[in-house]
Write an enzyme that holds these catalytic residues in place. Structure first.
Site, PDB file in Angstrom:
ATOM      1  N   PRO A 186     -11.126 -18.389  -7.489  1.00 20.93           N
ATOM      2  CA  PRO A 186      -9.696 -18.529  -7.273  1.00 20.93           C
ATOM      3  C   PRO A 186      -9.063 -17.257  -6.697  1.00 20.93           C
ATOM      4  O   PRO A 186      -9.148 -16.197  -7.288  1.00 20.93           O
ATOM      5  CB  PRO A 186      -9.144 -18.808  -8.677  1.00 20.93           C
ATOM      6  N   GLU A 187      -8.473 -17.401  -5.541  1.00 18.07           N
ATOM      7  CA  GLU A 187      -7.667 -16.339  -4.937  1.00 18.07           C
ATOM      8  C   GLU A 187      -6.236 -16.865  -4.909  1.00 18.07           C
ATOM      9  O   GLU A 187      -5.959 -17.910  -5.492  1.00 18.07           O
ATOM     10  CB  GLU A 187      -8.197 -16.016  -3.534  1.00 18.07           C
ATOM     11  N   HIS A 232     -18.384 -25.802 -21.571  1.00 22.81           N
ATOM     12  CA  HIS A 232     -17.762 -24.571 -21.091  1.00 22.81           C
ATOM     13  C   HIS A 232     -16.263 -24.478 -21.362  1.00 22.81           C
ATOM     14  O   HIS A 232     -15.562 -23.716 -20.729  1.00 22.81           O
ATOM     15  CB  HIS A 232     -18.037 -24.403 -19.600  1.00 22.81           C
ATOM     16  N   ARG A 263     -18.388 -18.739 -16.769  1.00 22.69           N
ATOM     17  CA  ARG A 263     -18.820 -17.352 -16.937  1.00 22.69           C
ATOM     18  C   ARG A 263     -17.941 -16.513 -17.861  1.00 22.69           C
ATOM     19  O   ARG A 263     -18.144 -15.294 -17.950  1.00 22.69           O
ATOM     20  CB  ARG A 263     -19.002 -16.713 -15.571  1.00 22.69           C
TER      21      ARG A 263
END
Length: 267
Positions: free
Chosen positions: A2-3, A91, A110
């Site tokens: 994500p930017e 997750h 992550r």
DNA sequence: CAATGATCCTGTCCGC
DNA sequence: TGCGGACAGGATCATT
């Protein structure tokens, strides 16, 4: 990853989805994902979201009574709206529950993503030094001149520096430099004013187009409804073999990250 | 102070 | 089939 455009897409999705319902619960399912500032204004819940903001790649949700959530998705974080539990339970790192059973799942393979609960007055303590917002009217080549002053780093690395300009990441910097016709290895000390202006214009263009396409899904990014974005279909160099002109794309490492560029089109 | 490298973490992919 | 290793990269911290 994500930017700015992906974060903006998620923010708009959140606003649409939450639609005035108060937040009544926040569960952490992974140690370290949710962080509480000691000075939170009590009671925390239930609280309407009074403002939906974005600063660089950070989502900031202002809550009633002067608290706020500062959310960063980092690399694999996703905020997904769901009415049932199931989906990819492995997750899930946190759950935001709104009245009416609407739930936003914070899914993050992550585990680098964070949700910080803090008084509004202390938000800045949780944000790094951030440069100007590239989509603000006031963003101009002068901002880059200022941010690049005294530096000799390659323009690729300098544009990834969030204190120079907020919100750019690896994918969009590659695309911006291709459109501007500038090699990622060019030192910022060697950029002309006209090149700086080109960079600024292409930053605006690329980000605006990407937001209109609901972001880029090259791997993990999803919108609030778990759908992919569409801008990956319009990438010109990132993870490409050939540029739109048909030249071979080169891939190099800069500051530990892959840069994709066209040695013919970018000088 | 600038720049670089290691770190966090897990899934995926590649070669053997 | 499975194993080791490289890779993905945003931000932070430590080192040069």
């Amino acid at each position: 990853m994500p930017e700015l455009p992906e974060v903006e897409t998620v923010l708009r999705g959140l606003k649409r989805t939450i639609n005035g319902q108060p937040l009544c619960q926040l569960d952490s399912l992974y140690n370290g994902t949710v962080i509480y500032d000691p000075e939170i204004v009590q009671p925390l819940f239930p609280a309407h979201v009074t403002e939906f903001c974005r600063r660089g790649k950070y989502i900031i949700l202002h809550l009633e009574r002067g608290n706020a959530l500062v959310i960063h998705l980092r690399m694999t974080g996703k905020l997904i709206y769901t009415e049932n539990e199931n989906e990819d339970a492995k997750h899930i790192r946190a759950l935001l529950t709104f009245t009416g059973c609407a739930r936003i799942i914070f899914n993050d393979i992550r585990t680098f993503g964070k949700i910080i609960v803090t008084p509004e007055s202390r938000i800045d303590a949780y944000l790094p030094e951030l440069g100007p917002e590239p989509l603000d009217r006031s963003f101009s080549y002068k901002c880059l001149q200022k941010g690049f002053a005294g530096k000799k780093a390659p323009v690729k690395n300098a544009l990834l520096d969030q204190s120079v300009v907020a919100g750019l990441g690896n994918i969009y910097v590659c695309e911006i430099l291709y459109r501007a016709g500038i090699s990622p290895e060019t030192s910022v000390a060697d950029l002309s004013v006209s090149q700086l202006k080109d960079i600024v214009n292409h930053i605006r263009q690329v980000l605006t187009e990407a937001i209109a396409m609901n972001g880029t899904s090259v791997s993990d990014f999803r919108q609030i409804d778990d759908k992919t974005g569409q801008f990956q279909n319009f990438l010109q160099v990132y993870q490409k073999e050939k540029c739109p002109q048909g030249h071979e794309i080169k891939r190099i490492k800069q500051a530990g990250r892959s840069s994709f560029y066209c040695p013919v089109c970018q000088k």
